[in-house]
Design a protein around this motif. Structure first.
Motif, PDB file in Angstrom:
ATOM      1  N   VAL A  73       5.339  38.197   8.866  1.00 25.52           N
ATOM      2  CA  VAL A  73       4.668  39.282   9.579  1.00 25.52           C
ATOM      3  C   VAL A  73       3.174  38.975   9.710  1.00 25.52           C
ATOM      4  CG1 VAL A  73       3.957  41.696   9.419  1.00 25.52           C
ATOM      5  CG2 VAL A  73       6.312  41.052   8.865  1.00 25.52           C
ATOM      6  N   TYR A  74       2.659  39.132  10.911  1.00 28.86           N
ATOM      7  CA  TYR A  74       1.216  39.022  11.184  1.00 28.86           C
ATOM      8  C   TYR A  74       0.731  40.366  11.708  1.00 28.86           C
ATOM      9  CZ  TYR A  74       0.184  33.991  10.908  1.00 28.86           C
ATOM     10  OH  TYR A  74      -0.065  32.718  10.486  1.00 28.86           O
ATOM     11  N   TYR A  75      -0.489  40.725  11.354  1.00 32.53           N
ATOM     12  CA  TYR A  75      -1.116  41.904  11.957  1.00 32.53           C
ATOM     13  C   TYR A  75      -2.025  41.450  13.085  1.00 32.53           C
ATOM     14  CZ  TYR A  75       1.052  45.034   8.792  1.00 32.53           C
ATOM     15  OH  TYR A  75       2.011  45.762   8.151  1.00 32.53           O
ATOM     16  N   VAL A  76      -1.703  41.888  14.289  1.00 35.07           N
ATOM     17  CA  VAL A  76      -2.388  41.391  15.485  1.00 35.07           C
ATOM     18  C   VAL A  76      -2.681  42.532  16.449  1.00 35.07           C
ATOM     19  CG1 VAL A  76      -1.517  39.037  15.479  1.00 35.07           C
ATOM     20  CG2 VAL A  76      -0.086  40.867  16.380  1.00 35.07           C
ATOM     21  N   LYS A  77      -3.609  42.259  17.361  1.00 33.74           N
ATOM     22  CA  LYS A  77      -3.977  43.253  18.374  1.00 33.74           C
ATOM     23  C   LYS A  77      -3.025  43.159  19.568  1.00 33.74           C
ATOM     24  CE  LYS A  77      -8.197  44.734  16.961  1.00 33.74           C
ATOM     25  NZ  LYS A  77      -8.798  46.041  17.123  1.00 33.74           N
ATOM     26  N   ASN A  78      -2.541  44.309  20.013  1.00 33.41           N
ATOM     27  CA  ASN A  78      -1.728  44.292  21.231  1.00 33.41           C
ATOM     28  C   ASN A  78      -2.638  44.416  22.450  1.00 33.41           C
ATOM     29  OD1 ASN A  78      -2.430  46.970  21.524  1.00 33.41           O
ATOM     30  ND2 ASN A  78      -0.491  47.748  20.712  1.00 33.41           N
ATOM     31  N   SER A  79      -2.052  44.534  23.643  1.00 35.68           N
ATOM     32  CA  SER A  79      -2.869  44.512  24.865  1.00 35.68           C
ATOM     33  C   SER A  79      -3.755  45.756  24.989  1.00 35.68           C
ATOM     34  CB  SER A  79      -1.971  44.366  26.087  1.00 35.68           C
ATOM     35  OG  SER A  79      -0.896  45.273  25.991  1.00 35.68           O
ATOM     36  N   ASP A  80      -3.442  46.818  24.220  1.00 33.47           N
ATOM     37  CA  ASP A  80      -4.312  48.004  24.233  1.00 33.47           C
ATOM     38  C   ASP A  80      -5.433  47.904  23.187  1.00 33.47           C
ATOM     39  OD1 ASP A  80      -2.638  49.128  26.097  1.00 33.47           O
ATOM     40  OD2 ASP A  80      -1.375  50.097  24.577  1.00 33.47           O
ATOM     41  N   GLY A  81      -5.516  46.781  22.511  1.00 31.78           N
ATOM     42  CA  GLY A  81      -6.542  46.622  21.487  1.00 31.78           C
ATOM     43  C   GLY A  81      -6.211  47.327  20.179  1.00 31.78           C
ATOM     44  N   LYS A  82      -4.935  47.724  20.037  1.00 30.65           N
ATOM     45  CA  LYS A  82      -4.514  48.399  18.791  1.00 30.65           C
ATOM     46  C   LYS A  82      -3.715  47.415  17.942  1.00 30.65           C
ATOM     47  CE  LYS A  82      -5.120  53.043  19.480  1.00 30.65           C
ATOM     48  NZ  LYS A  82      -5.591  54.000  18.525  1.00 30.65           N
ATOM     49  N   TYR A  83      -3.717  47.681  16.633  1.00 33.38           N
ATOM     50  CA  TYR A  83      -2.960  46.809  15.752  1.00 33.38           C
ATOM     51  C   TYR A  83      -1.466  47.067  15.816  1.00 33.38           C
ATOM     52  CZ  TYR A  83      -6.390  43.986  13.420  1.00 33.38           C
ATOM     53  OH  TYR A  83      -7.324  43.013  13.156  1.00 33.38           O
ATOM     54  N   GLU A  84      -0.708  46.003  15.803  1.00 38.39           N
ATOM     55  CA  GLU A  84       0.726  46.081  15.570  1.00 38.39           C
ATOM     56  C   GLU A  84       1.161  44.800  14.878  1.00 38.39           C
ATOM     57  OE1 GLU A  84       2.077  46.665  19.682  1.00 38.39           O
ATOM     58  OE2 GLU A  84       2.850  44.625  19.632  1.00 38.39           O
ATOM     59  N   THR A  85       2.441  44.719  14.544  1.00 35.89           N
ATOM     60  CA  THR A  85       2.885  43.516  13.841  1.00 35.89           C
ATOM     61  C   THR A  85       3.609  42.579  14.795  1.00 35.89           C
ATOM     62  OG1 THR A  85       4.941  44.589  13.201  1.00 35.89           O
ATOM     63  CG2 THR A  85       3.137  44.662  11.613  1.00 35.89           C
ATOM     64  N   GLY A  86       3.599  41.326  14.459  1.00 42.89           N
ATOM     65  CA  GLY A  86       4.357  40.329  15.197  1.00 42.89           C
ATOM     66  C   GLY A  86       4.884  39.316  14.201  1.00 42.89           C
ATOM     67  N   LEU A  87       5.826  38.481  14.636  1.00 47.18           N
ATOM     68  CA  LEU A  87       6.424  37.518  13.706  1.00 47.18           C
ATOM     69  C   LEU A  87       6.003  36.096  14.060  1.00 47.18           C
ATOM     70  CD1 LEU A  87      10.003  39.033  13.379  1.00 47.18           C
ATOM     71  CD2 LEU A  87       8.264  38.876  11.583  1.00 47.18           C
ATOM     72  N   SER A  88       5.718  35.326  13.027  1.00 43.31           N
ATOM     73  CA  SER A  88       5.312  33.937  13.212  1.00 43.31           C
ATOM     74  C   SER A  88       6.303  33.010  12.533  1.00 43.31           C
ATOM     75  CB  SER A  88       3.928  33.730  12.601  1.00 43.31           C
ATOM     76  OG  SER A  88       3.653  32.349  12.486  1.00 43.31           O
ATOM     77  N   ALA A  89       6.672  31.941  13.237  1.00 45.96           N
ATOM     78  CA  ALA A  89       7.567  30.947  12.630  1.00 45.96           C
ATOM     79  C   ALA A  89       6.791  30.061  11.664  1.00 45.96           C
ATOM     80  CB  ALA A  89       8.210  30.102  13.726  1.00 45.96           C
TER      81      ALA A  89
END
Lengths: 338, 132
Positions: B20-36
């Protein structure tokens, strides 16, 4: 067995156990950044003279166990924790709780953790998992850093619960007692308290190896690495910094992105937009940590090896120290009305 | 970091999980994404392992020349420190240090050899007759 236990994947294991167990007790609002912020998880320390696999002992987070303890305290949730000197008693107690349908957090060592890849299996004893069921000789495991649930045999679980070495778990298990009448005001109060503690940790602990001064301490070391240790050993030193910073569970950038996400949530809870630009600065610090890792990788892979390259890496750390100092000073100045 | 910048490099985690990574989405808000995985991190880990493998080779050499006992070799091979080995065996650090010399190793009782073999997860024979 807690059949209805919902596995959630988080960046960090302890945040994950806190979030998972509290959600299970009905606190639906719990998120990983909130647990991390309430528990003042963000930190920096560079312990001199202590070596971890040939490199410096650096941590980007607070001591193991603190996040769970502080978050539960802030939310006035009673916690049960136990350690055992006897493996059988440890298993019996766990089985009893699972039979009652209570999912339980367990501290484990990763060296013998069978589902971890070999490359990640060091004698690190502060990993946290949730045990939520048992079928015959197999335990159902929710490891928060994993995408899905997994299992461990009785033998395997016993082995990791009684791993040896620094921070030996001694069968350590913990869970929150059931929660009645939760007062939502506690969240706001906890957020303010959590922020204050992190500000203090980063700015005011009078030791040159902690917080912002700790980052500078590391930068000073990095500058002298090439002359002192040579390119190869110096590279290992830098590799260790990167591993601690980007290890499984940091959410990237040495937990800085996770903390920025917490400040964003805090702005919502406190209805306070002043937190947003500070969150942006912490994000910037996270990005800078990532860039410094790229620079350091250039050195430890032998692509760039001049003194200037070490200086550049050190200068990036000085810049991070400046950015974080400014951000936490601004955070310190905010007066909250709760 | 933005969501689109999450690294997806093959890593040792590939058969276990994504992170899990904490990253900015296109609205400039934080959400999570997955990294291999991330190549920068993989290289740091590789480097650490190269160093460990070198230490293992040196440990093997030290046993073959009679400078150290097989206990030292398995201690290095299994990434232990004195806290770890002392915890598993119940022996004091200074005793372990003695057992790591070939002289001290020869004096070890069968019972103690068995304890070590069990901790290293090998047979008594493998420990006594070093063959690597």
């Amino acid at each position: 067995m807690a059949e209805n236990y919902q596995h959630i994947q988080t960046a960090h294991c302890e945040n994950g156990v806190v979030t998972g167990l509290l959600k299970h007790q009905g606190l639906d609002f719990m998120t990983e950044p909130l647990a991390f912020g309430l528990g003042s998880g963000l930190f920096y320390i560079h312990i001199p003279f202590l070596k971890v696999s040939g490199g410096p002992a650096i941590s980007f987070r607070t001591v193991p166990g603190a996040i769970f303890k502080r978050t539960c305290k802030a939310l006035q949730i009673e916690v049960v924790r136990k350690k055992f000197s006897n493996e059988l008693l440890a298993q019996q107690f766990l089985d009893e709780k699972i039979a009652q349908g209570i999912p339980v957090g367990c501290q484990v060592g990763v060296f013998h953790l069978s589902y971890f890849p070999k490359e990640y299996r060091f004698h690190f004893n502060a990993h946290n998992i949730i045990v939520y069921g048992k079928e015959n000789d197999t335990y159902n495991i929710s490891d928060p850093v994993m995408e899905t649930v997994t299992t461990l045999t009785i033998e395997e679980l016993k082995r990791v619960r009684f791993a040896q070495g620094v921070l030996a778990p001694k069968g350590h298990l913990y869970y929150p007692k059931s929660i009645e009448n939760f007062d939502k005001k506690l969240i706001q109060r906890g957020i303010v308290k959590g922020i204050k503690r992190t500000v203090n940790d980063m700015l005011h602990i009078p030791a040159p190896i902690v917080g912002i001064s700790g980052i500078r301490f590391t930068a000073n070391k990095v500058k002298k690495l090439r002359a002192k240790l040579g390119i190869k050993q110096g590279g290992l030193f830098l590799g260790q910094i990167v591993r601690m910073q980007e290890e499984i569970g940091t959410g990237g950038g040495g937990f800085r992105f996770l903390y920025a996400a917490f400040l964003e949530e805090a702005a919502e809870y406190l209805q306070d937009d002043r937190l947003i630009p500070i969150s942006e600065q912490i994000t910037k610090a996270g990005d800078l940590w990532r860039s410094s890792a790229v620079q350091m990788a250039g050195i430890y892979k032998g692509r760039i090896t001049e003194q200037k390259d070490f200086d550049d890496a050190a200068n990036m750390l000085y810049e991070i120290a400046e950015v974080e100092k400014t951000a936490f000073k601004q955070l310190e100045k905010l007066k909250f009305n709760s | 970091m933005e969501k689109k910048d999450i690294p997806q490099d093959t890593s040792p985690l590939k058969n276990m999980t994504r992170e899990v990574y904490y990253v900015k989405n296109s609205d400039g808000k934080y959400e999570t994404g997955l990294s291999a995985g991330w190549v920068v991190k993989n290289e740091a880990l590789e480097n650490a392992w190269e160093d460990i493998n070198e230490q293992v080779r040196a440990a093997k050499q030290a046993v073959l020349t009679g400078e150290k006992s097989p206990i030292y070799y398995y201690f290095v091979l299994q990434l232990m420190d004195y806290n770890v080995l002392s915890g598993y065996t119940g022996f004091w650090k200074f005793s372990i240090k003695k057992h790591m010399t070939s002289k001290g190793f020869k004096k070890l009782s069968d019972q103690k050899i068995e304890i070590y073999a069990k901790v290293f997860n090998i047979t008594v024979d493998e420990l006594k007759n070093f063959n690597h």
